[in-house]
Write a protein that holds these residues in place. Structure first.
Motif, PDB file in Angstrom:
ATOM      1  N   SER A  54       0.847  -1.189   0.000  1.00  0.00           N
ATOM      2  CA  SER A  54       0.000   0.000   0.000  1.00  0.00           C
ATOM      3  C   SER A  54       0.880   1.235   0.000  1.00  0.00           C
ATOM      4  CB  SER A  54      -0.929   0.015   1.224  1.00  0.00           C
ATOM      5  OG  SER A  54      -0.166   0.133   2.422  1.00  0.00           O
ATOM      6  N   VAL A  55       0.336   2.307  -0.566  1.00  0.00           N
ATOM      7  CA  VAL A  55       1.040   3.594  -0.605  1.00  0.00           C
ATOM      8  C   VAL A  55       0.063   4.680  -0.207  1.00  0.00           C
ATOM      9  CG1 VAL A  55       2.282   5.276  -2.010  1.00  0.00           C
ATOM     10  CG2 VAL A  55       2.600   2.835  -2.440  1.00  0.00           C
ATOM     11  N   SER A  56       0.447   5.454   0.803  1.00  0.00           N
ATOM     12  CA  SER A  56      -0.363   6.586   1.246  1.00  0.00           C
ATOM     13  C   SER A  56       0.417   7.876   1.072  1.00  0.00           C
ATOM     14  CB  SER A  56      -0.755   6.440   2.720  1.00  0.00           C
ATOM     15  OG  SER A  56      -1.542   5.301   2.933  1.00  0.00           O
ATOM     16  N   VAL A  57      -0.310   8.935   0.765  1.00  0.00           N
ATOM     17  CA  VAL A  57       0.294  10.267   0.780  1.00  0.00           C
ATOM     18  C   VAL A  57       0.039  10.842   2.169  1.00  0.00           C
ATOM     19  CG1 VAL A  57       0.384  12.542  -0.266  1.00  0.00           C
ATOM     20  CG2 VAL A  57      -0.206  10.561  -1.665  1.00  0.00           C
ATOM     21  N   SER A  66      -1.350   8.144   8.188  1.00  0.00           N
ATOM     22  CA  SER A  66      -1.391   7.195   7.078  1.00  0.00           C
ATOM     23  C   SER A  66      -2.795   6.618   6.955  1.00  0.00           C
ATOM     24  CB  SER A  66      -0.385   6.076   7.307  1.00  0.00           C
ATOM     25  OG  SER A  66      -0.721   5.362   8.484  1.00  0.00           O
ATOM     26  N   GLY A  67      -3.097   6.125   5.790  1.00  0.00           N
ATOM     27  CA  GLY A  67      -4.372   5.460   5.564  1.00  0.00           C
ATOM     28  C   GLY A  67      -5.474   6.378   5.092  1.00  0.00           C
ATOM     29  N   GLU A  68      -5.337   7.681   5.337  1.00  0.00           N
ATOM     30  CA  GLU A  68      -6.374   8.620   4.928  1.00  0.00           C
ATOM     31  C   GLU A  68      -6.396   8.825   3.416  1.00  0.00           C
ATOM     32  OE1 GLU A  68      -8.704  10.115   6.620  1.00  0.00           O
ATOM     33  OE2 GLU A  68      -8.127   9.411   8.608  1.00  0.00           O
ATOM     34  N   HIS A  69      -5.211   8.841   2.804  1.00  0.00           N
ATOM     35  CA  HIS A  69      -5.113   9.125   1.374  1.00  0.00           C
ATOM     36  C   HIS A  69      -4.254   8.069   0.699  1.00  0.00           C
ATOM     37  CE1 HIS A  69      -6.299  13.101   3.011  1.00  0.00           C
ATOM     38  NE2 HIS A  69      -6.990  13.165   1.881  1.00  0.00           N
ATOM     39  N   ILE A  98       5.026   4.027   2.530  1.00  0.00           N
ATOM     40  CA  ILE A  98       4.968   2.819   1.715  1.00  0.00           C
ATOM     41  C   ILE A  98       5.091   1.593   2.611  1.00  0.00           C
ATOM     42  CG2 ILE A  98       6.054   1.571  -0.183  1.00  0.00           C
ATOM     43  CD1 ILE A  98       7.238   4.291  -1.080  1.00  0.00           C
ATOM     44  N   GLN A  99       4.070   0.734   2.561  1.00  0.00           N
ATOM     45  CA  GLN A  99       4.151  -0.560   3.239  1.00  0.00           C
ATOM     46  C   GLN A  99       4.476  -1.605   2.191  1.00  0.00           C
ATOM     47  OE1 GLN A  99       0.768  -1.726   5.570  1.00  0.00           O
ATOM     48  NE2 GLN A  99       1.688  -3.666   6.200  1.00  0.00           N
ATOM     49  N   SER A 100       5.559  -2.321   2.430  1.00  0.00           N
ATOM     50  CA  SER A 100       6.069  -3.247   1.425  1.00  0.00           C
ATOM     51  C   SER A 100       5.451  -4.624   1.574  1.00  0.00           C
ATOM     52  CB  SER A 100       7.594  -3.349   1.561  1.00  0.00           C
ATOM     53  OG  SER A 100       8.106  -4.307   0.666  1.00  0.00           O
ATOM     54  N   ASN A 101       5.429  -5.335   0.464  1.00  0.00           N
ATOM     55  CA  ASN A 101       5.078  -6.757   0.504  1.00  0.00           C
ATOM     56  C   ASN A 101       6.194  -7.579   1.123  1.00  0.00           C
ATOM     57  OD1 ASN A 101       2.458  -6.974  -0.581  1.00  0.00           O
ATOM     58  ND2 ASN A 101       3.243  -6.603  -2.646  1.00  0.00           N
ATOM     59  N   ASN A 102       7.392  -6.978   1.206  1.00  0.00           N
ATOM     60  CA  ASN A 102       8.536  -7.691   1.784  1.00  0.00           C
ATOM     61  C   ASN A 102       8.497  -7.591   3.299  1.00  0.00           C
ATOM     62  OD1 ASN A 102       9.439  -8.263  -0.764  1.00  0.00           O
ATOM     63  ND2 ASN A 102      10.913  -6.587  -0.857  1.00  0.00           N
ATOM     64  N   GLY A 104       6.345  -6.685   5.298  1.00  0.00           N
ATOM     65  CA  GLY A 104       5.621  -5.563   5.887  1.00  0.00           C
ATOM     66  C   GLY A 104       6.477  -4.358   6.218  1.00  0.00           C
ATOM     67  N   VAL A 105       7.665  -4.266   5.646  1.00  0.00           N
ATOM     68  CA  VAL A 105       8.537  -3.123   5.903  1.00  0.00           C
ATOM     69  C   VAL A 105       7.811  -1.832   5.519  1.00  0.00           C
ATOM     70  CG1 VAL A 105      10.650  -1.963   5.167  1.00  0.00           C
ATOM     71  CG2 VAL A 105      10.653  -4.421   5.600  1.00  0.00           C
ATOM     72  N   ILE A 106       7.936  -0.811   6.361  1.00  0.00           N
ATOM     73  CA  ILE A 106       7.301   0.484   6.096  1.00  0.00           C
ATOM     74  C   ILE A 106       8.377   1.548   5.936  1.00  0.00           C
ATOM     75  CG2 ILE A 106       5.828   2.297   7.029  1.00  0.00           C
ATOM     76  CD1 ILE A 106       4.248   0.107   8.484  1.00  0.00           C
ATOM     77  N   THR A 107       8.297   2.290   4.848  1.00  0.00           N
ATOM     78  CA  THR A 107       9.220   3.413   4.625  1.00  0.00           C
ATOM     79  C   THR A 107       8.413   4.687   4.444  1.00  0.00           C
ATOM     80  OG1 THR A 107       9.243   3.072   2.229  1.00  0.00           O
ATOM     81  CG2 THR A 107      10.932   1.935   3.495  1.00  0.00           C
ATOM     82  N   GLU A 108       9.011   5.808   4.831  1.00  0.00           N
ATOM     83  CA  GLU A 108       8.422   7.125   4.572  1.00  0.00           C
ATOM     84  C   GLU A 108       9.418   7.907   3.739  1.00  0.00           C
ATOM     85  OE1 GLU A 108       7.077   9.088   8.110  1.00  0.00           O
ATOM     86  OE2 GLU A 108       5.552   7.537   8.534  1.00  0.00           O
ATOM     87  N   LYS A 109       9.037   8.167   2.496  1.00  0.00           N
ATOM     88  CA  LYS A 109       9.989   8.660   1.510  1.00  0.00           C
ATOM     89  C   LYS A 109       9.581  10.023   0.951  1.00  0.00           C
ATOM     90  CE  LYS A 109      12.793   5.069   1.367  1.00  0.00           C
ATOM     91  NZ  LYS A 109      14.250   5.176   1.662  1.00  0.00           N
ATOM     92  N   ALA A 110      10.595  10.851   0.697  1.00  0.00           N
ATOM     93  CA  ALA A 110      10.381  12.042  -0.107  1.00  0.00           C
ATOM     94  C   ALA A 110      10.061  11.610  -1.531  1.00  0.00           C
ATOM     95  CB  ALA A 110      11.620  12.929  -0.080  1.00  0.00           C
ATOM     96  N   ASP A 111       9.384  12.468  -2.256  1.00  0.00           N
ATOM     97  CA  ASP A 111       8.988  12.161  -3.628  1.00  0.00           C
ATOM     98  C   ASP A 111      10.209  12.230  -4.536  1.00  0.00           C
ATOM     99  OD1 ASP A 111       7.869  12.007  -6.157  1.00  0.00           O
ATOM    100  OD2 ASP A 111       6.243  13.399  -5.718  1.00  0.00           O
ATOM    101  N   PRO A 112      10.568  11.127  -5.230  1.00  0.00           N
ATOM    102  CA  PRO A 112      11.732  11.179  -6.127  1.00  0.00           C
ATOM    103  C   PRO A 112      11.611  12.224  -7.233  1.00  0.00           C
ATOM    104  CG  PRO A 112      11.043   8.916  -5.757  1.00  0.00           C
ATOM    105  CD  PRO A 112       9.973   9.788  -5.176  1.00  0.00           C
ATOM    106  N   PHE A 113      10.371  12.619  -7.576  1.00  0.00           N
ATOM    107  CA  PHE A 113      10.141  13.581  -8.648  1.00  0.00           C
ATOM    108  C   PHE A 113       9.682  14.942  -8.128  1.00  0.00           C
ATOM    109  CE2 PHE A 113      10.190   9.648 -10.955  1.00  0.00           C
ATOM    110  CZ  PHE A 113      10.680   9.976 -12.209  1.00  0.00           C
ATOM    111  N   ALA A 114       9.856  15.200  -6.840  1.00  0.00           N
ATOM    112  CA  ALA A 114       9.427  16.489  -6.289  1.00  0.00           C
ATOM    113  C   ALA A 114      10.195  17.638  -6.931  1.00  0.00           C
ATOM    114  CB  ALA A 114       9.646  16.502  -4.782  1.00  0.00           C
TER     115      ALA A 114
END
Length: 634
Positions: A54-57, A66-69, A98-102, A104-114
Motif C-alpha cells: 500500500s502507498v499513502s500520501v 497514514s491510511g487517509e489518502h 509505503i508498506q512493502s510486501n517484503n 511488511g517493511v514500512i518506509t516514509e519517503k520524499a517524492d523522487p520527482f518532487a
C-alpha cells in the motif's frame, strides 16, 4: 476529509515506454502535479513502488496520518501508484508512506520527482509548480554560438554555499542575490560559462552536493525553483552559459531518499558488489533496470528543458564504467566477457548522450572521467560514449607535479609538461583546475607554487597562461582566479579581502585578460580539439626550461606563437623559429607590471630574420621574462 479520486496522467503508450526504459519525460507524469479534475483544483500524485502492498500520501493536509489518502496501484503491472487529492495546494509538504510486501517493511519517503523540497535538515517534499516567464530567448536561439566545440569555453566552477556569504552572520546568499553579485563578477572576469557544483537537493552539507536526494529539485538552501530559474535567466542575459553538475553515479542511503525505496532494492543494484560504493559509502544505481534508466535520463532532460541548462558535467564517470573501481579482488564480478567494464553503464551512458543531443540543440555533456577509457568524447555511431568533452585529468596531474618543483630541477622534468601533447587530440579535452585540487591537504593552487612570494605568484600566472594557451577548453575553480591562499572551506566564504593586495588583484587582472585573449584569438579555440590547431616549435630546450609552440585557427593569419619560460632567469636574445617572414607583436605577457610582474617585455615590433632555426626558414630574437608566458602574432 477529501478522499483520493481515481485519476491518471498515464497513457498505455507511457507505460510501454516506461517499462522499456524509453520514457525520458517521466517528470510530466510521476511526482506531484497541480491540476484540476472536473473543475476541482488539487494535486495528482504518482509514484513507482512495485513491491508495495500500500502507498499513502501523508502531509500537513492530513496531519501526517497514514491510511487517509491511499493511492491505487495501476492494473498494468507497472508498479505505479496514483490518485488525485482535491484541494491540496501549492506549498504543502508531503511524503509517501509505503508498506512493502517484503515482510511488511514500512518506509516514509520524499517524492523522487518532487520539484521542491524542505530546507535541510527537514526532509519532506513540497508541492510546487515550474511556471516562469523566461527572458533569455535571444540566448536560447543563438547558444550554439556560445556552446559549440569550436567556440571559446572558459568555465568558472562555483559552489554556491561558499562563493560568498553575508559576513555578519555567515548566511548563504539567495539565488536572487547571486543573480546580481555572481553574474556581475563572472561578466567582469570574462568567463564564458559558470559551472554549479550540484544544486539538486542534498541533505548533508559536507558532501558539497554530491549525495543527492531531490534529483528534480534545486536546493532550497538558496530559494525556490523560480528563483533559481531567475539566476539562470540573468546569466544568459549577460551572455554567460550554465553548466550543471549531474550525479548519476551514486546516491546516499538517507531514510527519506531513494535507497530501499519500497522495501526493495528499487533504484540501487541488488548485488552489493555493483550496488554499493565503498569510497563514498553510498548506493549505486541499477543501470540495467529499464525504469531506472528512464528515471535518470528523464532527470537529465528535465534540467535542460525547465532550467535551460547549457551543459551537464557528469560526475565520477570512471566509478561507473569499471566493476572493480575501488574494489579489491573478490569484491567484484567480471562481466559476461570476463572483463572489468560495466556493460550496463556503457549502454546507459550512450543512451543518455544520444537522448540529450537529439532533444536539445546547442548543449554539451562533459565527462569527469579519470582513466584512459577510449572514445569518451566520440560519437556513439562510431563506438564512442557520446560525450561532447572529457576532463583532461592527466594534464592536470602532470602540470601541477611539474609546477611544484623548484625551478632549478625543472630541466629534468620537461616531459611532464610536453607529454600531454602525445594524446591531447584523442578526446575533446577540457583542462580542469577544479575543487578537488584545493582540498584535503593538497593546498590551494597558489600555495603549491615554489619560491618566495614573488615567485609563487609569477609561477601561478605562468601556470594560468600555459593553461589558456594549451589546446582544450578551460575550467577554473572559484578563488583560484585571485590566488586564494588557503584551501577551500565549504563552510565559509572565499577570502575576498585578499583582493586588496596587489599580487592577488594582479592574478584577477591576468585571468580577466586571459579570458579576453582566449575569446578574441580564434587560433586559441577554433581548432582546440584538432591536431591541425597545434604545432611545436621547440619542446626540447630542457636546459633553459623553455617551450614554444604555434596555435592555429581556420585562417593562417590568425595563428599565434606562444613561448613559456619556466625559470626565473631572464633570457635575452632568445632565438625562436618562425614559420614566415614579417614582424612579431607581443599581445600578452604574464610578467606585465599590472599583474604583479617585473615588467620585462619585448619591443612592440620584432623583426623576423631570414635565419633558419628550429627547423624553420625564419627566426626572431626574443626577450623572455622570468617565469612567464608570452604570446605573439605575426
Amino acid at each position: 476529509m477529501n478522499k483520493v479520486i481515481s485519476h491518471s496522467l498515464f497513457t498505455d503508450f507511457d507505460i510501454d515506454l516506461f517499462k522499456a526504459g524509453k520514457h525520458f519525460r517521466l517528470y510530466e507524469k510521476l511526482g506531484a502535479h497541480l491540476i484540476s479534475v472536473d473543475g476541482v483544483d488539487g494535486v495528482y500524485f504518482a509514484v513507482w513502488a512495485p513491491t508495495a502492498h500500500s502507498v499513502s500520501v501523508i502531509g500537513e493536509f492530513n496531519f501526517w496520518t497514514s491510511g487517509e489518502h491511499q493511492l491505487e496501484v495501476r492494473w498494468d503491472s507497472s508498479g505505479i501508484w496514483e490518485g488525485f487529492i482535491p484541494h491540496v495546494k501549492k506549498g504543502t509538504t508531503y511524503k509517501y508512506r509505503i508498506q512493502s510486501n517484503n515482510n511488511g517493511v514500512i518506509t516514509e519517503k520524499a517524492d523522487p520527482f518532487a520539484f521542491y523540497c524542505e530546507k535541510p535538515p527537514h526532509t519532506a517534499s513540497v508541492i510546487w509548480d515550474l511556471d516562469y516567464k523566461w527572458g533569455d530567448e535571444k540566448w536560447m536561439k543563438t547558444r550554439q554560438n556560445h556552446n559549440g566545440l569550436d567556440k571559446p569555453y572558459s568555465v568558472y566552477e562555483v559552489h554556491l554555499g561558499s562563493w560568498k556569504r553575508h559576513s555578519s552572520e555567515n548566511r548563504f546568499l539567495t539565488y536572487v542575490e547571486f543573480a546580481e553579485d555572481l553574474v556581475n563578477y563572472v561578466k567582469e572576469t570574462g568567463f564564458t560559462h559558470v559551472e554549479f557544483m550540484p544544486i539538486m537537493e542534498y541533505p548533508y552539507d559536507p558532501s558539497w552536493g554530491y549525495q543527492l536526494v531531490g534529483y528534480f529539485a534545486p536546493t532550497s538552501r538558496f530559494g525556490n525553483p523560480q528563483e533559481f530559474m531567475f539566476l539562470v535567466d540573468k546569466l544568459h542575459e549577460a551572455g554567460i552559459g550554465v553548466v550543471l553538475d549531474w550525479v548519476p553515479s551514486h546516491f546516499p542511503d538517507d531514510a527519506h531518499g531513494l535507497g530501499f525505496f519500497d522495501g526493495s532494492n528499487l533504484f540501487e543494484h541488488p548485488d552489493r558488489r555493483k550496488g554499493y560504493h565503498p569510497d563514498w559509502k553510498s548506493l549505486v544505481f541499477n543501470y540495467g533496470r529499464n525504469e531506472v534508466r528512464s528515471f535518470l535520463i528523464s532527470n537529465a532532460l528535465f534540467w535542460l528543458q525547465y532550467y535551460h541548462a547549457d551543459a551537464l558535467r557528469v560526475d565520477a564517470v570512471a566509478s561507473m564504467l569499471y566493476l572493480d573501481y575501488s574494489r579489491n579482488d573478490g569484491e567484484w564480478e567480471p562481466n559476461i566477457y570476463g572483463g572489468r567494464e560495466n556493460l550496463d553503464t556503457i549502454s546507459f551512458l550512450k543512451e543518455f548522450n544520444e537522448a540529450v543531443y537529439s532533444n536539445f540543440e546547442g548543449v554539451q555533456t562533459i565527462a569527469e572521467e579519470s582513466t584512459s577509457y577510449p572514445m569518451v568524447s566520440r560519437p556513439t555511431s562510431i563506438g564512442g560514449l557520446g560525450f561532447g568533452m572529457k576532463w583532461m585529468m592527466g594534464w592536470m596531474h602532470d602540470t601541477l607535479d611539474y609546477f611544484k618543483r623548484d625551478t632549478v630541477y625543472r630541466k629534468y622534468h620537461q616531459n611532464d609538461l610536453t607529454f600531454s601533447m602525445n594524446y591531447a587530440f584523442s578526446e575533446n579535452f577540457m583542462l580542469p583546475l577544479s575543487h578537488d585540487e584545493v582540498v584535503y591537504g593538497k593546498k590551494s593552487i597558489a600555495e603549491r607554487m615554489p619560491g618566495d612570494e614573488w615567485q609563487k605568484f609569477a609561477n601561478l600566472r605562468l601556470l594560468y597562461g600555459y593553461m589558456f594557451t594549451h589546446p582544450g577548453t578551460k575550467l577554473l575553480f572559484m578563488g583560484c582566479e585571485f590566488g586564494q591562499s588557503r584551501e577551500w572551506n565549504f563552510e565559509g566564504s572565499l577570502d575576498w579581502h585578499l583582493l586588496q593586495y596587489p599580487f592577488h588583484e594582479g592574478v584577477k587582472k591576468l585571468i580577466t585578460d586571459l579570458n579576453n585573449l582566449y575569446k578574441t584569438q580564434p587560433a586559441l579555440y577554433e581548432k582546440q580539439f584538432s591536431q591541425e590547431g597545434f604545432e611545436w616549435i621547440n619542446y626540447s630546450d630542457h636546459q633553459n626550461a623553455v617551450i614554444s609552440f604555434i596555435r592555429k585557427g581556420n585562417k593562417p593569419k590568425e595563428s599565434v606563437i606562444v613561448v613559456c619560460n619556466f625559470t626565473e632567469v631572464v633570457r635575452t636574445n632568445y632565438r625562436v623559429g618562425i614559420p614566415k617572414k614579417g614582424k612579431l607583436t607581443e599581445i600578452f605577457n604574464s610578467d606585465a607590471k599590472m599583474y604583479g610582474g617585473s615588467g620585462v617585455s619585448n619591443i612592440k615590433k620584432i623583426a623576423i630574420q631570414a635565419m633558419p632555426y628550429d627547423g624553420r626558414d625564419y627566426s626572431a630574437e626574443l626577450v623572455l621574462a622570468p617565469l612567464s608566458v608570452s604570446v605573439f602574432k605575426i
